[in-house]
Design a protein around this motif. Structure first.
Motif, PDB file in Angstrom:
ATOM      1  N   VAL A  11       3.608   0.184  53.742  1.00  0.00           N
ATOM      2  CA  VAL A  11       3.885  -0.543  52.504  1.00  0.00           C
ATOM      3  C   VAL A  11       5.387  -0.690  52.289  1.00  0.00           C
ATOM      4  O   VAL A  11       5.845  -1.686  51.707  1.00  0.00           O
ATOM      5  CB  VAL A  11       3.211   0.175  51.313  1.00  0.00           C
ATOM      6  N   GLN A  12       6.173   0.256  52.767  1.00  0.00           N
ATOM      7  CA  GLN A  12       7.623   0.151  52.656  1.00  0.00           C
ATOM      8  C   GLN A  12       8.220  -0.679  53.790  1.00  0.00           C
ATOM      9  O   GLN A  12       9.185  -1.417  53.595  1.00  0.00           O
ATOM     10  CB  GLN A  12       8.239   1.554  52.655  1.00  0.00           C
ATOM     11  N   VAL A  35      -2.177  -0.685  45.632  1.00  0.00           N
ATOM     12  CA  VAL A  35      -0.728  -0.628  45.430  1.00  0.00           C
ATOM     13  C   VAL A  35      -0.425  -0.988  43.983  1.00  0.00           C
ATOM     14  O   VAL A  35      -0.870  -2.026  43.487  1.00  0.00           O
ATOM     15  CB  VAL A  35       0.011  -1.588  46.381  1.00  0.00           C
ATOM     16  N   ILE A  36       0.310  -0.121  43.317  1.00  0.00           N
ATOM     17  CA  ILE A  36       0.723  -0.403  41.935  1.00  0.00           C
ATOM     18  C   ILE A  36       2.231  -0.604  41.902  1.00  0.00           C
ATOM     19  O   ILE A  36       2.941  -0.169  42.814  1.00  0.00           O
ATOM     20  CB  ILE A  36       0.293   0.722  40.970  1.00  0.00           C
ATOM     21  N   PRO A  37       2.745  -1.276  40.874  1.00  0.00           N
ATOM     22  CA  PRO A  37       4.192  -1.545  40.821  1.00  0.00           C
ATOM     23  C   PRO A  37       5.020  -0.259  40.804  1.00  0.00           C
ATOM     24  O   PRO A  37       4.581   0.785  40.309  1.00  0.00           O
ATOM     25  CB  PRO A  37       4.357  -2.321  39.508  1.00  0.00           C
ATOM     26  N   LYS A  38       6.211  -0.362  41.346  1.00  0.00           N
ATOM     27  CA  LYS A  38       7.136   0.767  41.440  1.00  0.00           C
ATOM     28  C   LYS A  38       8.235   0.577  40.398  1.00  0.00           C
ATOM     29  O   LYS A  38       9.094  -0.295  40.545  1.00  0.00           O
ATOM     30  CB  LYS A  38       7.737   0.826  42.847  1.00  0.00           C
ATOM     31  N   PRO A  39       8.244   1.381  39.331  1.00  0.00           N
ATOM     32  CA  PRO A  39       9.238   1.194  38.269  1.00  0.00           C
ATOM     33  C   PRO A  39      10.602   1.759  38.655  1.00  0.00           C
ATOM     34  O   PRO A  39      11.137   2.657  38.004  1.00  0.00           O
ATOM     35  CB  PRO A  39       8.620   1.950  37.087  1.00  0.00           C
ATOM     36  N   LEU A  88       3.203   2.838  45.877  1.00  0.00           N
ATOM     37  CA  LEU A  88       3.867   1.965  44.915  1.00  0.00           C
ATOM     38  C   LEU A  88       4.774   0.988  45.645  1.00  0.00           C
ATOM     39  O   LEU A  88       5.454   1.353  46.607  1.00  0.00           O
ATOM     40  CB  LEU A  88       4.700   2.775  43.919  1.00  0.00           C
ATOM     41  N   SER A  89       4.792  -0.251  45.172  1.00  0.00           N
ATOM     42  CA  SER A  89       5.690  -1.257  45.725  1.00  0.00           C
ATOM     43  C   SER A  89       5.706  -2.472  44.807  1.00  0.00           C
ATOM     44  O   SER A  89       4.677  -2.834  44.219  1.00  0.00           O
ATOM     45  CB  SER A  89       5.250  -1.681  47.127  1.00  0.00           C
ATOM     46  N   ASN A  90       6.871  -3.086  44.712  1.00  0.00           N
ATOM     47  CA  ASN A  90       6.990  -4.351  43.972  1.00  0.00           C
ATOM     48  C   ASN A  90       6.968  -5.551  44.908  1.00  0.00           C
ATOM     49  O   ASN A  90       6.992  -6.697  44.438  1.00  0.00           O
ATOM     50  CB  ASN A  90       8.297  -4.360  43.167  1.00  0.00           C
TER      51      ASN A  90
END
Length: 508
Positions: free
Chosen positions: A185-186, A208-212, A295-297
């Motif tokens: 994912v990264q 995958v959820i957003p990365k704040p 997590l990732s945007n």
């Protein structure tokens, strides 16, 4: 030091990642200086030394990903990058006087317990050592896992595992990435910006959820340096969030929390991927929490790029020029990236090297015959004077809290043995069995057995179908028990007892 003194230590610590660094710091603080820290590499840092792939960084806010006794006011991002973690490790080693205890380039190739002399014989690439106690701080994510795909060794282009990144290799041509786990994912968004064509081979979709994430303002870093106590505020906020996430989602599978996180991921997917058919291929069929928190945007939106292909069919073979999938398609690839994770519960990884315990018992065989479990995540009956960091059933919400818990447990045993004049400390079989039964009973109610997790193909599960990577308890309970366990759960004995009576007597 004499040659004999260079071989004989009270404690040998195996691994110079954060686990080994913590053990070394705590040993020094306890007044124990006759120890050495071994690592097969030529530098410290563990996973943050080895993982240098594009985009590497932490998946939790950084204030919860550091030692409680060494807060860092200088983090540049809320989710720190890999180079920041490596620098932090170097800082800890130097500040706490660990470097003189390091013996780098010394790969441990085996351990054998001497029942007569109550010590461990440690075989290394630099020669044999002896130690009264061994703290195995190799960690769970040290041995890269290679996919078992026919023809992998025939591929003519560059093959790069995410944990052994080759910075000389080019990502400019046709790049293939195998895997869609947390490392992938990264990597995938970074590779997409460099590759002429990127093909992602997905075995299992991932939530995958957003990365704040955000850069930490300079004024705030200066304030933290001026008033270090303020760093406790973000730390406790992060630890509280991890505790709610771990216990609400993983342990108790709270339906509302799981559903909310799934909807966050679905809405992110909807916003970033316009194509309905593609979205369906990227949407998991198992519940959130069955695999590692990711997590990732940028991950989902990468698949909307014109130069990115998602392949969901199984890989059947690899040739010199590419990948063949089950639908008969041949995908031409110049560079192959293996984001396939690590060996965790495989026989080659647990233990990482041959360990022969008391009575000639092979630890790997013992775990194969029984369950992958350690008392309080730290000790197993066949291995007197031996302690694990990140052992089975030790991990709660925070990586660093888990490390500090295990080290505290080991130090309590070692200190008590020193106080009693004991040369041997070992967990009682009945104490070990009682702990296993408790963990298995608690784990049965977790999300892992009630949410179609078998479809996730998660590395969480071992060959018994258990999930020993995680401890089914709150972090507070784990913190307390790892430091206040009944000493009666161990036997403390000495060579003098045996020499006097012909057998060991439990110390009073």
């Amino acid at each position: 030091m004499t040659p004999a003194a260079e071989r004989d230590f009270e404690v040998v610590v195996i691994g110079a990642g954060f686990s080994g660094i913590c053990a070394a710091i705590r040993l020094r603080q306890a007044g124990i200086h006759g120890f050495v820290v071994l690592d097969k590499a030529d530098d410290i840092g563990g996973i943050w030394r080895d993982n240098t792939y594009p985009g590497v960084g932490v998946d939790i806010p950084i204030w919860g990903y550091c030692f409680s006794f060494e807060p860092n006011p200088d983090w540049r991002y809320a989710y720190a990058k890999g180079d920041e973690l490596k620098s932090y490790a170097d800082r800890c080693v130097d500040k706490y006087g660990v470097r003189p205890h390091l013996r780098l380039g010394a790969e441990v190739t085996g351990l054998q317990f001497d029942d007569e002399l109550d010590h461990w014989d440690v075989r290394t690439s630099q020669g044999p050592l002896r130690a009264r106690f061994v703290i195995n701080a190799c960690g769970a994510l040290g041995r890269p896992k290679l996919p078992e795909i026919p023809g992998l060794d025939t591929f003519a282009g560059a093959v790069i595992h995410s944990a052994r990144w080759d910075h000389a290799a080019s990502l400019a041509g046709r790049v293939g990435v195998i895997g869609t786990g947390s490392s992938a994912v990264q990597i995938i968004p970074e590779a997409a910006t460099r590759a002429e064509r990127l093909t992602v081979f997905q075995r299992t979709p991932i939530w995958v959820i957003p990365k704040p994430d955000f850069p930490i303002p300079l004024f705030l870093r200066r304030l933290f340096r001026l008033v270090p106590g303020l760093l406790r505020v973000p730390r406790w906020i992060v630890l509280a969030w991890l505790e709610l996430l771990y216990n609400g989602v993983f342990r108790f599978k709270a339906p509302s929390a799981v559903t909310a996180l799934e909807w966050i991921a679905r809405l992110t997917l909807l916003a970033q991927v316009p194509d309905h058919a593609l979205r369906e291929r990227l949407r998991p069929r198992y519940r959130f929490g069955c695999k590692f928190l990711t997590l990732s945007n940028r991950y989902y939106k990468t698949f909307a790029r014109d130069n990115v292909d998602l392949v969901s069919e199984d890989i059947v073979a690899i040739t010199a020029t590419g990948v063949i999938t089950s639908d008969g398609r041949r995908h031409r690839i110049d560079t192959l990236v293996l984001a396939t994770g690590f060996e965790v519960f495989e026989r080659t990884s647990l233990p990482r090297f041959p360990i022969t315990g008391s009575g000639g018992v092979d630890l790997g065989d013992y775990l194969d015959r029984n369950r992958n479990a350690a008392y309080e995540g730290v000790t197993v009956p066949p291995c007197p004077n031996g302690f694990l960091v990140h052992g089975p059933y030790s991990m709660t919400g925070s990586f660093f809290v888990t490390i500090e818990n295990a080290v505290a447990h080991a130090l309590r045993c070692i200190s008590e043995a020193r106080r009693r004049g004991a040369t041997r400390v070992e967990v009682k079989p009945e104490s070990h069995a009682r702990f296993i039964e408790e963990m298995i009973t608690r784990q049965a109610t977790s999300i892992f057995y009630n949410s179609n997790c078998e479809q996730a193909r998660s590395f969480y599960f071992d060959q018994f179908g258990d999930v020993p990577l995680f401890r089914p308890s709150t972090s507070v309970e784990a913190w307390w028990r790892m430091r206040r366990f009944p000493l009666a759960d161990y036997t403390f004995t000495s060579r003098a007892d045996r020499e006097r009576t012909g057998e060991y007597q439990e110390a009073s």
